[in-house]
Design an enzyme around this catalytic site. Structure first.
Site, PDB file in Angstrom:
ATOM      1  N   GLY A 278      46.142  38.239  32.359  1.00 16.17           N
ATOM      2  CA  GLY A 278      44.757  38.175  31.899  1.00 16.17           C
ATOM      3  C   GLY A 278      44.194  36.809  32.229  1.00 16.17           C
ATOM      4  CB  CYS A 279      41.784  34.683  30.455  1.00 14.72           C
ATOM      5  SG  CYS A 279      41.053  33.052  30.546  1.00 14.72           S
ATOM      6  CG  PHE A 280      43.520  30.992  34.797  1.00 19.90           C
ATOM      7  CD1 PHE A 280      42.452  30.496  34.076  1.00 19.90           C
ATOM      8  CD2 PHE A 280      43.366  31.131  36.174  1.00 19.90           C
ATOM      9  CE1 PHE A 280      41.268  30.136  34.682  1.00 19.90           C
ATOM     10  CE2 PHE A 280      42.175  30.771  36.797  1.00 19.90           C
ATOM     11  CZ  PHE A 280      41.122  30.273  36.045  1.00 19.90           C
ATOM     12  CD1 TRP A 281      41.162  28.729  31.426  1.00 18.34           C
ATOM     13  CD2 TRP A 281      39.709  29.682  30.027  1.00 18.34           C
ATOM     14  NE1 TRP A 281      39.905  28.565  31.958  1.00 18.34           N
ATOM     15  CE2 TRP A 281      38.985  29.145  31.119  1.00 18.34           C
ATOM     16  CE3 TRP A 281      39.008  30.334  29.016  1.00 18.34           C
ATOM     17  CZ2 TRP A 281      37.610  29.236  31.228  1.00 18.34           C
ATOM     18  CZ3 TRP A 281      37.635  30.424  29.127  1.00 18.34           C
ATOM     19  CH2 TRP A 281      36.940  29.873  30.219  1.00 18.34           C
TER      20      TRP A 281
END
Length: 190
Positions: A20-23
């Site tokens: 998903g979002c790399f953050w």
């Protein structure tokens, strides 16, 4: 005089993981003992040198991913992989929460056959925890493009940002409970 064992450079390993979002992955792995570098980027697509705007269209084929470099003598490979599956839902196809599109897919990019086997075992082990089938793919390694500087260590730079508080904080709390011996509050800067 130091012995050979004392002066031996650790053999570091790198995993390329998209959850998903790399953050979210970046935020956790920077707190893990034995992790020496975390880089957010894009991989698995067909466009050379993509930027965030292009990847967000979902047309480049890239996934938001992290390259996690770690010392397996300090943090076991299985722990790194179990953390990966803790930080996202591996049963939702091309989606993580409100983030929808192939750029948010759950994917692993092995650098060799040993990693591929490790990834396959991790998926099988994790499947036992989920009633829905895991949709995480194991994809051929592709060029990894480093994301823009704003995406590196995003959570530490912007902890008050809404996404960090609503999405990342609960995931980090869960990871801290499950992986307390491996979590430290210092931040890996890379």
């Amino acid at each position: 005089m130091a012995t050979e064992e004392e002066t031996k450079t650790p053999e570091l390993e790198t995993y390329l993981l998209a959850g998903g979002c790399f953050w979210c992955l970046d935020a956790l792995y920077r707190k893990v003992r034995g992790v020496t570098e975390v880089v957010s980027g894009y991989t698995g697509g067909h466009l050379d040198n993509p930027d965030y705007r292009a990847v967000c269209t979902g047309t480049t084929g890239h996934a938001e991913a992290v390259a996690v470099q770690f010392d397996p003598d300090v943090v076991p490979r299985d722990v790194i992989l179990d953390m990966f599956f803790t930080m996202h839902n591996p049963t939702t196809l091309n989606r993580q929460g409100y983030d929808v599109g192939t750029q948010y897919r759950s994917a692993m990019f092995p650098l060799d056959d040993v990693q591929k086997a490790d990834f396959e075992r991790a998926i099988a082990r994790t499947q036992e925890l989920w009633s829905d089938p895991i949709v995480t793919t194991i994809e051929a390694v592709a060029p990894f493009y480093v994301a823009e500087s704003v995406h590196q260590d995003f959570y530490a730079k912007q902890p008050g940002q809404g996404y960090c508080q609503v999405i990342i904080d609960p995931k980090l709390a869960k990871a801290r409970q499950q992986f307390a011996p491996w979590i430290q509050e210092r931040v890996v800067t890379s």
